[in-house]
Scaffold this motif. Structure first.
Motif, PDB file in Angstrom:
ATOM      1  N   MET A  25       0.555  -1.454   0.788  1.00 23.38           N
ATOM      2  CA  MET A  25       0.015  -0.452  -0.130  1.00 23.38           C
ATOM      3  C   MET A  25       1.010   1.773  -0.439  1.00 23.38           C
ATOM      4  SD  MET A  25      -3.475  -1.067  -0.055  1.00 23.38           S
ATOM      5  CE  MET A  25      -3.744   1.290  -0.030  1.00 23.38           C
ATOM      6  N   ALA A  26       2.154   1.175   0.820  1.00 24.10           N
ATOM      7  CA  ALA A  26       2.620   2.622   0.430  1.00 24.10           C
ATOM      8  C   ALA A  26       3.473   2.555  -0.925  1.00 24.10           C
ATOM      9  CB  ALA A  26       3.743   2.194   1.633  1.00 24.10           C
ATOM     10  N   MET A  27       3.514   1.229  -1.206  1.00 31.50           N
ATOM     11  CA  MET A  27       4.302   1.204  -2.590  1.00 31.50           C
ATOM     12  C   MET A  27       3.091   2.238  -4.148  1.00 31.50           C
ATOM     13  SD  MET A  27       6.409  -1.773  -3.481  1.00 31.50           S
ATOM     14  CE  MET A  27       6.036  -1.926  -4.938  1.00 31.50           C
ATOM     15  N   LEU A  28       1.942   1.812  -3.776  1.00 31.13           N
ATOM     16  CA  LEU A  28       0.891   1.984  -4.302  1.00 31.13           C
ATOM     17  C   LEU A  28       0.679   3.853  -3.612  1.00 31.13           C
ATOM     18  CD1 LEU A  28      -1.308   1.147  -6.290  1.00 31.13           C
ATOM     19  CD2 LEU A  28      -2.806   0.715  -3.529  1.00 31.13           C
ATOM     20  N   LEU A  29       1.305   4.135  -3.017  1.00 33.19           N
ATOM     21  CA  LEU A  29       0.342   5.903  -2.372  1.00 33.19           C
ATOM     22  C   LEU A  29       1.389   6.718  -3.088  1.00 33.19           C
ATOM     23  CD1 LEU A  29      -1.049   7.751  -0.145  1.00 33.19           C
ATOM     24  CD2 LEU A  29       0.666   6.826   1.486  1.00 33.19           C
ATOM     25  N   VAL A 137       7.211  -0.354  10.051  1.00 33.10           N
ATOM     26  CA  VAL A 137       6.450   0.354   8.530  1.00 33.10           C
ATOM     27  C   VAL A 137       4.779   0.997   8.719  1.00 33.10           C
ATOM     28  CG1 VAL A 137       7.979  -1.590   7.354  1.00 33.10           C
ATOM     29  CG2 VAL A 137       5.626  -2.151   8.174  1.00 33.10           C
ATOM     30  N   LYS A 138       4.265   0.266   9.567  1.00 34.36           N
ATOM     31  CA  LYS A 138       3.053   0.251   9.286  1.00 34.36           C
ATOM     32  C   LYS A 138       3.031   1.811   9.847  1.00 34.36           C
ATOM     33  CE  LYS A 138      -0.956   0.464  12.235  1.00 34.36           C
ATOM     34  NZ  LYS A 138      -1.909  -0.124  14.308  1.00 34.36           N
ATOM     35  N   GLU A 139       3.374   2.321  10.647  1.00 42.46           N
ATOM     36  CA  GLU A 139       3.463   4.294  10.808  1.00 42.46           C
ATOM     37  C   GLU A 139       3.468   5.169   9.209  1.00 42.46           C
ATOM     38  OE1 GLU A 139       4.873   7.696  14.033  1.00 42.46           O
ATOM     39  OE2 GLU A 139       5.029   5.834  14.427  1.00 42.46           O
ATOM     40  N   LEU A 140       5.565   4.430   9.129  1.00 44.49           N
ATOM     41  CA  LEU A 140       5.704   5.063   7.183  1.00 44.49           C
ATOM     42  C   LEU A 140       4.731   5.518   6.107  1.00 44.49           C
ATOM     43  CD1 LEU A 140       9.399   4.095   7.489  1.00 44.49           C
ATOM     44  CD2 LEU A 140       8.554   6.070   7.487  1.00 44.49           C
ATOM     45  N   ALA A 141       3.860   4.225   6.755  1.00 48.83           N
ATOM     46  CA  ALA A 141       2.864   4.313   5.648  1.00 48.83           C
ATOM     47  C   ALA A 141       2.211   5.625   4.932  1.00 48.83           C
ATOM     48  CB  ALA A 141       2.044   3.252   5.350  1.00 48.83           C
ATOM     49  N   GLY A 142       1.596   6.122   5.873  1.00 47.91           N
ATOM     50  CA  GLY A 142       0.826   6.864   6.543  1.00 47.91           C
ATOM     51  C   GLY A 142       1.708   8.409   6.476  1.00 47.91           C
ATOM     52  N   TRP A 152       6.919   5.821  16.313  1.00 51.54           N
ATOM     53  CA  TRP A 152       7.601   4.618  16.447  1.00 51.54           C
ATOM     54  C   TRP A 152       9.301   4.545  16.948  1.00 51.54           C
ATOM     55  CZ3 TRP A 152      13.151   3.617  14.393  1.00 51.54           C
ATOM     56  CH2 TRP A 152      13.211   2.335  14.323  1.00 51.54           C
ATOM     57  N   ARG A 153       9.507   6.143  16.754  1.00 46.03           N
ATOM     58  CA  ARG A 153      11.324   6.268  17.577  1.00 46.03           C
ATOM     59  C   ARG A 153      11.138   6.342  19.010  1.00 46.03           C
ATOM     60  NH1 ARG A 153      14.704   9.393  15.340  1.00 46.03           N
ATOM     61  NH2 ARG A 153      14.771  10.766  16.794  1.00 46.03           N
ATOM     62  N   ALA A 154       9.148   6.867  19.463  1.00 43.76           N
ATOM     63  CA  ALA A 154       8.951   7.200  21.169  1.00 43.76           C
ATOM     64  C   ALA A 154       9.188   5.782  21.734  1.00 43.76           C
ATOM     65  CB  ALA A 154       7.493   7.658  21.237  1.00 43.76           C
ATOM     66  N   TRP A 155       8.618   4.540  21.038  1.00 41.98           N
ATOM     67  CA  TRP A 155       7.982   3.129  21.574  1.00 41.98           C
ATOM     68  C   TRP A 155      10.185   2.378  21.753  1.00 41.98           C
ATOM     69  CZ3 TRP A 155      10.814  -0.853  18.402  1.00 41.98           C
ATOM     70  CH2 TRP A 155      10.700  -2.299  19.569  1.00 41.98           C
ATOM     71  N   LEU A 156      10.871   2.790  20.507  1.00 40.92           N
ATOM     72  CA  LEU A 156      12.463   2.738  20.173  1.00 40.92           C
ATOM     73  C   LEU A 156      13.274   3.291  21.143  1.00 40.92           C
ATOM     74  CD1 LEU A 156      14.619   0.878  17.897  1.00 40.92           C
ATOM     75  CD2 LEU A 156      14.704   2.510  17.373  1.00 40.92           C
ATOM     76  N   LYS A 157      12.950   4.264  21.585  1.00 43.97           N
ATOM     77  CA  LYS A 157      13.141   5.396  22.982  1.00 43.97           C
ATOM     78  C   LYS A 157      13.457   4.292  24.628  1.00 43.97           C
ATOM     79  CE  LYS A 157      14.990   9.939  24.556  1.00 43.97           C
ATOM     80  NZ  LYS A 157      14.633  11.387  24.535  1.00 43.97           N
TER      81      LYS A 157
END
Length: 989
Positions: A25-29, A137-142, A152-157
């Motif tokens: 979907m991200a590719m499509l986008l 990838v879920k966050e990047l897609a939007g 995601w960065r907050a989760w990673l931190k």
């Protein structure tokens, strides 16, 4: 190490499938699937030799490296996600060896003679496992391109704080040449048939791989490709890399699945890559590289990929490659040679093209005459400018930007109405095999004439559609990234979905089918039509309160066509839904969004039907003009009231007027028709789509959704904007204290000639001042007769008495004045309006809406405050057959001229009407500092050809000419030298 061969759990397989869906979907986008989702920008696909060395340690003589050999290779260098080379980000090196014997891992390509290595120019990766990959990838897609995944960065931190540094280093590097970078595999691979040893690969460049770094000042968007061309083609020099392995014999699952840590084991050279001098920058070679499929699973079993990241790669790469090749109508197969294959004469692509061509020919006549004019949005192309100069006009940057983006309550575009979240999700109304750009791309909106907000400091936070708390005083923006601070152009705004959500025609709030939350309204502010722009050389001069050179009607068309294409063109709705609903959308929310889209398209068709109905009675508005009063009447008395007969054509377009000084005029509008500023501004808000409840009256079958005359118009904000424009009571000492007229920028446009100015001043006093008054900087302008004594009860305010010149005297096109005087509207008795005359009916509707708002505040607005917000002016409307002769301060900055914009420059305005151009072009921003106007004689593709022979477009009147006195002749003919003198004087106002 048996763990290396274990199959992934059901949970991991499910998450991998989810990653595949989101990735596609991200590719499509982003690319319409025709290009890679990552590493889509190719610097070059080059031929090379891969020589396995003989003198390497015995431990390294495994699989591909077991014996000396030389293989041909195809190497693709590319960016990571970044679309242009000047942006920081990772670089990729994908190596495909050709002629490698032995069975390969992938069953459907077991007999292929290729072996791939996928490398990045960083030693470690920042994603550890399937869970982390899925969240990323879920966050990047939007997100828009260039935005960072903050959640995601907050989760990673929180979970892996040490990995934040890896993420930052991954995205913060800008390189000089791909040929001068070290690349790593980052993730591990088996090294041998057993489970004891794993390795990472790397390539190290030779010192001579870069002929010379391209200077910073000359780096374009493709400079990394140019760096490769300089080395391999222009300098005719090869590039070489050492190919290395780094072994570990103590592998554990924890080590395998932790690509975030560098290994401390020795790095051993096992092969040498030589890229000979060559000419690779050709369309054929580029197509070859784009159609190749690279995956670490194109490999011998001795070098099988291991770990969770490689598991994900296997599935994701395979799915994306299949989709990409299908979208490109290209066969997916592994090459047997490093040379690009010769094009087949009869390919699937050619068959499809021939079939499509036959269909196109069959419908060409119909499409060219009926469909094309409605679907094709023709726009000018503009060269980039280097400098942006906001002229000093007594506004601080913070106040300026608040004025540019403060929400006034409108829902744009009128009639159609789309939420802000839709507007930024729609695609440009073009047809292509790939994915079009976004409609809201500022570079695209710039072609309609809207000024990109990148010239501002940027304080509006478009992520939440909330203005900063310290409104009208901010200068430096918020914590939002630049791409969000500058999301939409000057004059665009969106409403706070918590306080003033977008509403539907029935009064209910728009809601996102995915989240159930309310949505924001996209709106236009005064600045959309009243911010001027002139370009001279490489400099753009920006003028607050000036005359915009925008084409709002074309933007309305573009939005309508984009909505229809979203419904009709394959894949567009899928991309639209992903942007609006997010990657977690289910079938029910997508179906609900589809229903919403269908309802909006019904309004698009209604608007098209209404415009077709009145087309013969209208005249094209084009760049820099709008029939504002008739459009306000159409919105209020046809759309909001629901009476189709009240819809009229745009018969009297006017040039966007300059608005400095206007708050202090006794009458506003070109024909001097409106006195009270609140009614003037509220009417504009209604005209730009601020809904008002006029239907659902007691005698109708429709139930009231809110009290009659309830509107989303932000009357409090309109008052604040008027205060910012007006400033305090002007006088001879202080002059105007709000927005001031712009001063001639000598540093850009050159100095004025003092002698010519002096001569021009005498001519102005003799020929112009009796109508336009003395210059605002002179004592004569401030005479008591121009500023009558304040009326009782209006806080001592005095207003400038502007001269209203009868049409019969000035001789200019009468359509605007006559149209307002003649227009009537059908109104139901329940509205309690005293007249069917358009001007009277409009002022009463607006007054009722304003009064309702005053009454509904907590506490209600006091009578004293109401008078102040009304500008201490009575709500009086008139429709004289006259036009206003206002002061000429800043006139040099507001072409074209006359109320309808029918004269392209001041020189023509000072000439007899017969010498003025009959036709000219609008859309060119280039300024002529000699004639004082846009350069308009040459055709502007996608611009507007102004034809002065049409009703409403006449360029007659206000002429200096010899001969007998007649309507429109206001003075004798001026010599060319006299015209030049007046022009030079006007530059000083």
């Amino acid at each position: 190490m048996s763990n290396l061969k274990q199959k992934p759990s059901a949970s991991r397989r499910a998450k991998t499938r989810a990653i595949v869906r989101v990735t596609l979907m991200a590719m499509l986008l982003r690319t319409g699937i025709r290009k890679r989702g990552q590493h889509g920008k190719q610097h070059g696909c080059v031929q090379a030799r891969f020589e396995v060395l003989d003198d390497i340690p015995a431990a390294c003589k495994v699989g591909l490296f077991a014996r000396p050999a030389t293989y041909d290779a195809i190497i693709r260098f590319s960016n990571g996600p970044q679309a242009e080379d000047r942006k920081p980000g990772p670089q990729g090196m994908a190596i495909k060896l050709v002629g490698v014997p032995g069975r390969k891992i992938l069953k459907d390509q077991a007999d292929a003679v290729t072996h791939d290595f996928i490398l990045i120019d960083g030693p470690v990766f920042f994603v550890r496992d399937t869970n982390s990959y899925a969240g990323l990838v879920k966050e990047l897609a939007g997100l828009p391109e260039g935005e960072h995944p903050e959640k995601w960065r907050a989760w990673l931190k929180k979970n892996h704080p040490a990995d934040i540094a890896v993420v930052d280093s991954y995205h913060n590097r800008v390189v000089d040449s791909p040929l001068a970078r070290t690349f790593w595999s980052q993730v591990p691979f088996a090294f041998g048939q057993g489970d004891d040893t794993i390795c990472r690969y790397s390539t190290r460049p030779a010192p001579g791989n870069m002929a010379a770094a391209i200077p910073l000042w000359s780096r374009g968007v493709d400079f990394l490709r140019q760096a490769m061309v300089h080395q391999l083609t222009i300098a005719n020099r090869p590039a070489t890399f050492d190919f290395c392995v780094q072994l570990r014999t103590d592998a554990t699952p924890a080590i395998v699945d932790d690509p975030t840590v560098e290994w401390d084991t020795p790095v051993q050279r096992v092969a040498v890559i030589t890229i000979p001098a060559q000419e690779f920058d050709t369309p054929e070679q580029d197509r070859f590289g784009e159609n190749l499929s690279y995956t670490p699973w194109h490999a011998l079993p001795e070098h099988r990929p291991v770990g969770q990241i490689n598991e994900i790669r296997r599935t994701v790469y395979a799915a994306s490659q299949r989709a990409r090749h299908l979208a490109n109508l290209a066969a997916q197969s592994e090459p047997t040679s490093v040379a690009p294959p010769r094009a087949s004469r009869f390919t699937l692509k050619r068959v499809v093209a021939l079939a499509a061509g036959a269909a196109v020919v069959a419908g060409a006549v119909f499409a060219a005459n009926v469909v094309w004019p409605k679907l094709h949005v023709s726009l000018p192309e503009y060269a980039a400018v280097e400098n942006h100069v906001w002229l000093g006009q007594n506004w601080a940057p913070g106040a300026r930007e608040w004025y540019h983006h403060a929400h006034q309550g409108g829902q744009f575009p009128p009639v159609i109405n789309v939420p802000y979240e839709w507007f930024i999700a729609l695609e440009q109304p073009t047809l292509s095999f790939g994915m079009p750009g976004l409609l809201a791309d500022q570079r695209y909106l710039d072609r309609f004439g809207f000024i990109p907000s990148t010239s501002e400091s940027g304080a509006y936070d478009w992520r939440t559609c909330r203005e900063p708390e310290a409104a009208k005083g901010y200068d430096s923006g918020t914590t939002a990234s630049p791409s969000w601070r500058h999301r939409l152009p000057v004059g665009f705004t969106c409403s706070d979905p918590r306080k003033t959500p977008m509403v539907q025609p029935d009064g209910r709030a728009w809601r996102n089918p995915g989240t159930g939350g309310t949505m924001s309204a996209i709106g236009l502010t005064c600045a959309a039509c009243h911010t001027g722009r002139l370009t001279y050389g490489n400099t753009e001069i920006l003028i607050d309160g000036g005359s915009a050179l925008t084409d709002i009607v074309k933007l309305n068309q573009a939005i309508g066509v984009s909505l229809v294409f979203t419904r009709k063109v394959p894949f567009r709705f899928d991309r639209f839904a992903l942007r609006v609903l997010g990657p977690d959308a289910n079938d029910a929310s997508r179906a609900a969004l589809s229903e919403q889209l269908d309802e909006v398209i019904k309004r698009v068709k209604l608007l098209d039907k209404l415009n077709d109905k009145v087309a013969d009675a209208g005249v094209e508005e084009g760049f820099g003009r709008l029939d504002a009063l008739n459009r306000i009447g159409n919105q209020v008395f046809s759309v909001d009231l629901g009476i189709i007969e009240n819809y009229v054509g745009s018969s009297a377009p006017v040039h966007y007027p300059r608005i400095w000084d206007v708050p202090w005029f006794d009458w506003a509008q070109y024909n001097g028709s409106i006195q009270q500023p609140m009614v003037r501004n509220a009417g504009e808000a209604l005209g730009t789509g601020a809904p008002i409840v006029l239907q659902g009256t007691p005698s109708s079958s429709t139930q009231l959704t809110a009290p009659l005359f309830t509107s989303t118009a932000q009357f409090g904000t309109l008052f604040e904007m008027e205060e910012l424009l007006s400033g305090k009571q002007p006088d001879a000492t202080a002059g105007f204290t709000g927005l001031k007229a712009p001063k001639w920028p000598t540093e850009v446009l050159g100095p004025v000639d003092p002698k010519l100015v002096e001569r021009g001043a005498r001519i102005y006093e003799d020929k112009c001042a009796h109508c336009h008054l003395a210059p605002t900087a002179s004592a004569g302008f401030w005479k008591a007769e121009n500023w009558p004594t304040a009326k009782p009860g209006n806080a001592g305010r005095r207003y400038l008495k502007v001269n209203l010149i009868p049409v019969a005297e000035v001789g200019t096109d009468p359509s605007q004045a006559e149209g307002m005087a003649r227009r009537t509207v059908k109104v139901p008795p329940e509205l309690g309006l005293s007249s069917d005359k358009f001007g009277v009916a409009l002022k009463e509707v607006v007054e009722k809406a304003v009064t309702l708002w005053y009454d509904n505040q907590k506490p209600p607005v006091s009578e004293e405050k109401r008078q102040m917000m009304n500008g201490y002016q009575e709500n009086v409307v008139q429709a004289p057959l006259s036009y206003k002769a206002r002061p000429l301060d800043g006139i040099w900055a507001t072409p074209p001229y006359l109320h309808n914009g029918s004269v392209p420059n001041i020189e023509a305005l000072l000439s007899p009407a017969r010498e003025r151009p009959t036709t000219f072009w609008l859309g060119n921003r280039a300024y002529d500092p000699v004639r004082l106007g846009y350069r308009s004689s040459e055709e502007v593709p996608g611009g507007f050809k102004f034809d002065t022979t049409l009703p409403g477009n006449h360029n007659t009147g206000h002429e200096f000419d010899d001969g007998p006195q007649r309507p429109g002749r206001i003075g004798r003919k001026l010599s060319p030298e006299e015209r030049n003198a007046v022009i030079e004087f006007l530059k000083t106002l």
